[in-house]
Design a protein around this motif. Structure first.
Motif, short mmCIF file in Angstrom:
data_model
loop_
_atom_site.label_atom_id
_atom_site.label_comp_id
_atom_site.label_asym_id
_atom_site.label_seq_id
_atom_site.Cartn_x
_atom_site.Cartn_y
_atom_site.Cartn_z
N PHE A 442 18.65 -31.37 -0.82
CA PHE A 442 18.73 -31.81 0.58
C PHE A 442 18.02 -30.81 1.48
CE2 PHE A 442 21.10 -31.52 4.63
CZ PHE A 442 20.80 -32.78 5.15
N PHE A 443 18.23 -29.52 1.24
CA PHE A 443 17.55 -28.50 2.05
C PHE A 443 16.04 -28.53 1.83
CE2 PHE A 443 21.81 -26.36 2.06
CZ PHE A 443 21.98 -26.40 3.44
N VAL A 444 15.61 -28.78 0.60
CA VAL A 444 14.17 -28.90 0.33
C VAL A 444 13.59 -30.07 1.10
CG1 VAL A 444 12.48 -29.51 -1.44
CG2 VAL A 444 14.19 -27.74 -1.91
N ALA A 476 18.06 -27.26 13.45
CA ALA A 476 19.46 -27.10 13.86
C ALA A 476 20.42 -27.74 12.86
CB ALA A 476 19.66 -27.71 15.25
N VAL A 477 20.06 -28.92 12.35
CA VAL A 477 20.90 -29.58 11.34
C VAL A 477 20.94 -28.75 10.06
CG1 VAL A 477 21.06 -31.59 9.82
CG2 VAL A 477 20.64 -31.91 12.25
N GLY A 478 19.80 -28.19 9.67
CA GLY A 478 19.78 -27.34 8.49
C GLY A 478 20.70 -26.14 8.64
N GLY A 479 20.69 -25.52 9.83
CA GLY A 479 21.60 -24.41 10.07
C GLY A 479 23.05 -24.84 9.99
N ALA A 480 23.35 -26.00 10.58
CA ALA A 480 24.73 -26.50 10.55
C ALA A 480 25.17 -26.82 9.12
CB ALA A 480 24.85 -27.75 11.43
N MET A 481 24.29 -27.42 8.33
CA MET A 481 24.65 -27.75 6.96
C MET A 481 24.81 -26.51 6.10
SD MET A 481 25.11 -31.01 6.76
CE MET A 481 25.83 -30.78 8.39
N LEU A 482 24.10 -25.42 6.45
CA LEU A 482 24.24 -24.19 5.70
C LEU A 482 25.65 -23.63 5.84
CD1 LEU A 482 22.61 -22.33 3.88
CD2 LEU A 482 21.90 -21.04 5.90
N LEU A 483 26.31 -23.95 6.94
CA LEU A 483 27.70 -23.52 7.12
C LEU A 483 28.63 -24.23 6.14
CD1 LEU A 483 27.98 -23.39 11.01
CD2 LEU A 483 27.98 -21.44 9.45
N THR A 484 28.22 -25.38 5.63
CA THR A 484 29.05 -26.12 4.69
C THR A 484 28.62 -25.89 3.24
OG1 THR A 484 27.66 -28.14 4.67
CG2 THR A 484 29.29 -27.93 6.44
N HIS A 485 27.54 -25.13 3.04
CA HIS A 485 27.01 -24.92 1.69
C HIS A 485 27.91 -24.00 0.90
CE1 HIS A 485 24.20 -24.56 -1.56
NE2 HIS A 485 23.94 -23.29 -1.33
N SER A 486 28.09 -24.29 -0.37
CA SER A 486 28.93 -23.46 -1.24
C SER A 486 28.18 -23.16 -2.53
CB SER A 486 30.25 -24.17 -1.56
OG SER A 486 30.01 -25.39 -2.22
N HIS A 487 28.57 -22.05 -3.16
CA HIS A 487 27.96 -21.66 -4.43
C HIS A 487 28.99 -21.76 -5.55
CE1 HIS A 487 25.03 -19.84 -1.68
NE2 HIS A 487 24.19 -19.84 -2.71
N GLN A 488 28.54 -22.18 -6.71
CA GLN A 488 29.42 -22.31 -7.86
C GLN A 488 29.47 -20.97 -8.60
OE1 GLN A 488 28.08 -25.68 -10.13
NE2 GLN A 488 28.81 -27.14 -8.64
N GLY A 509 19.46 -20.16 12.30
CA GLY A 509 18.81 -21.47 12.25
C GLY A 509 19.23 -22.36 13.40
N VAL A 510 20.52 -22.34 13.72
CA VAL A 510 21.00 -23.13 14.86
C VAL A 510 20.36 -22.65 16.15
CG1 VAL A 510 23.05 -23.68 16.25
CG2 VAL A 510 23.19 -23.74 13.75
N ALA A 511 20.29 -21.32 16.33
CA ALA A 511 19.68 -20.76 17.54
C ALA A 511 18.20 -21.12 17.63
CB ALA A 511 19.86 -19.24 17.56
N ALA A 512 17.49 -21.04 16.49
CA ALA A 512 16.06 -21.36 16.48
C ALA A 512 15.82 -22.83 16.83
CB ALA A 512 15.47 -21.05 15.11
N GLY A 513 16.61 -23.72 16.25
CA GLY A 513 16.43 -25.15 16.51
C GLY A 513 16.62 -25.50 17.97
#
Length: 551
Positions: A442-444, A476-488, A509-513
């Motif tokens: 999704f990020f790609v 901005a959406v990418g920055g917001a989604m990064l807040l929900t990203h998790s690592h296994q 990212g949110v600030a840049a957007g």
């Protein structure tokens, strides 16, 4: 089953974020109508038209709330039925299902009551207000407060106050922006601006009072802030809240100038309010992420210490050479399975099965592989920010900087998940079953869209003003989604230390957007300043990525 549970873990955060957004817009639009627009409509030149527009917006939000809550409740019911083997009737008696049903019913009643006839009567307005209170009360029973054993009633009231403040401030801003867009009379602007300013201050007071109280009861001490995932996410919310306060202060100064009959930059107020919407909705998704982790006060073990944070972030030269793919834990395990299968004349098992719920093995080379990916991504992002500044300074060839996004996207697509095609044995489609792989893809996709749209805009291939807005929105959406990203990662401390790096990346990212949004939407000095701010945010992101460590 494990796949379903993994997908549920990530999808529930996204759906819950959508529920919070829709609920806040519904209650915010309702409060805007009842407290501001209806009392002022007779004195506004286009009062009836404005009322119809805000009604449509609030109805759309109420319909969205019904759909989002239906999806959230249905997902929770399905997971509970599948994991504990309970019949539907028993599951529907659970507190989350009852609360979800009440919220859906209240949203439907609000949707049905949002019409001129109901709003024209005092009884109709009172009924809508009571239904809104019921909606808010039901929402509090889906928060951490309901599960607390101590101070349950107090925390439920505090949670309700927190959500009320968010609704009458952030949730009402879309209606405020809509009215500003169609209101051009000076007297009307003074009235609307002054009253919404008072509403916003009341909302801020609710959020501050409830937020401080929840920090005391849910976090407890300073180590809970930096040493737990819950505290880190609350810290991100506080940073974004402070940004909202700065934007709100700018708009308050405009409304004060309007109130005094002075010339005021109304367009700037609209643009700041648009950014407030974006940052406010990002806070809502951060709040949704908080529901997936326990409060910091409950996590007394496995906290990260300041020494561990300092040790992890000690200065070190970026890793610019990659370990061999064959040296990764997954590759070694697969090679061993292949040898065992050949020895016993059997078909070799796969070392990892996407969506199985089993965490893949990791060794030192896996850590080096991940750091290499992050460090090279940092170089790409640092170059993008630098070239964007050069392009702004008039260097002609630098305007092609968005093409670097496409190169970075190809790099990440190949290397982000070494167990997946084209480097690993897992096929392209099978890998979608893994939630972390899906998030990476999704990020790609976002990065590809960044590059394609912005390059087309910069080179004149797309001349639409709306097309130019795709880039800041996706950033901005990418920055917001990064807040929900998790690592296994099985180690709790390692996972948190990674999140401590990803959180500033998300905020940057949110600030840049939204800075790029202001550059495009705000003429004059404010737009020029924003045009310098967002490339600096990209360069800061690049530096953070170059600083990234996993060991």
């Amino acid at each position: 089953m494990n796949l379903f549970v993994d997908i549920f873990g990530y999808l529930s955060i996204i759906l819950h974020g959508l529920v919070i957004v829709a609920q806040s817009m519904t209650l915010g639009g309702l409060s805007f109508l009842l407290l501001l627009l209806l009392p002022l409509a007779p004195s506004l030149a286009r009062g009836a038209s404005l009322e119809r527009r805000v009604l449509r917006l609030t109805c759309t939000a109420a319909a969205g709330l019904i759909l989002a809550e239906l999806a959230t409740t249905a997902l929770q019911v399905a997971v509970l039925m599948a994991t504990v083997d309970l019949p539907l009737g028993n599951v529907l008696q659970a507190s989350f299902a009852i609360a979800g049903g009440v919220k859906i019913l209240c949203a439907a009643l609000i949707l049905a009551g949002l019409n001129p006839r109901t709003l024209a009567s005092r009884g109709g307005r009172l009924a809508l207000l009571l239904v809104g209170v019921a909606e808010l009360a039901a929402a509090t029973f889906t928060t951490h407060a309901y599960a607390r054993l101590d101070d349950n009633a107090l925390l439920l009231a505090v949670e309700g106050l927190h959500q009320l403040g968010a609704a009458i401030w952030i949730g009402a801003i879309p209606a405020f922006v809509l009215v500003l867009h169609h209101l051009d009379e000076a007297q009307g602007l003074r009235q609307v601006g002054a009253r919404f300013s008072r509403m916003s201050m009341a909302g801020v007071a609710c959020i501050l009072l409830s937020g401080v109280t929840m920090c005391v009861f849910y976090i407890g001490d300073w180590s809970g802030f930096y040493g737990t995932a819950y505290g880190v996410m609350v810290g991100a919310k506080i940073v974004m809240f402070l940004a909202l306060l700065l934007l709100g202060l700018g708009n308050f100064r405009v409304t004060e100038r309007l109130r005094k009959g002075q010339v005021a930059p109304v367009l700037r107020m609209r643009r700041f309010a648009e950014v407030e919407i974006g940052i406010g909705f990002t806070i809502f998704f951060a709040a949704a992420s908080l529901t997936s982790v326990p409060p910091a006060i409950d996590l007394t073990a496995d906290r990260v210490s300041l020494h561990e944070i300092a040790e992890r972030n000690a200065p070190s030269w970026p890793r610019l050479s990659s370990p061999d793919h064959d040296s990764l834990a997954i590759s070694q395990l697969q090679a061993q399975l292949d040898r065992d299968a050949e020895r016993h004349h059997q078909v070799a098992q796969a070392a990892t099965v996407p969506g199985s719920g089993v965490l893949p093995p990791r060794n030192a080379e896996d850590i080096a592989w991940s750091e290499y990916n992050h460090h090279w991504a940092g170089i790409f992002v640092l170059l993008i920010g630098l070239l964007a500044l050069l392009g702004r300074a008039g260097v002609g060839w630098a305007r092609h900087w968005p093409l670097l996004f496409l190169v970075m996207a190809a790099f990440l697509l190949v290397r982000s998940d070494p167990e997946v095609w084209p480097l690993g044995q897992e096929g392209w489609w099978a890998a979608w079953r893994d939630v972390e792989v899906s998030q990476h893809r999704f990020f790609v996709l976002l990065i590809v869209l960044f590059g394609a749209f912005e390059w087309s805009v910069r080179t004149g291939r797309l001349r639409s003003a709306r097309a130019a807005l795709v880039f800041p929105l996706l950033v901005a959406v990418g920055g917001a989604m990064l807040l929900t990203h998790s690592h296994q990662i099985s180690n709790v401390k390692d996972q948190l230390l990674i999140e401590l790096t990803h959180t500033p990346l998300a905020l940057s990212g949110v600030a840049a957007g939204w800075a790029r949004w202001l550059e495009l939407r705000l003429p004059g000095r404010g737009g020029r300043i924003a045009g310098v701010v967002w490339p600096i945010c990209f360069m800061l992101t690049g530096v953070i990525l170059l600083w990234y460590r996993e060991a």
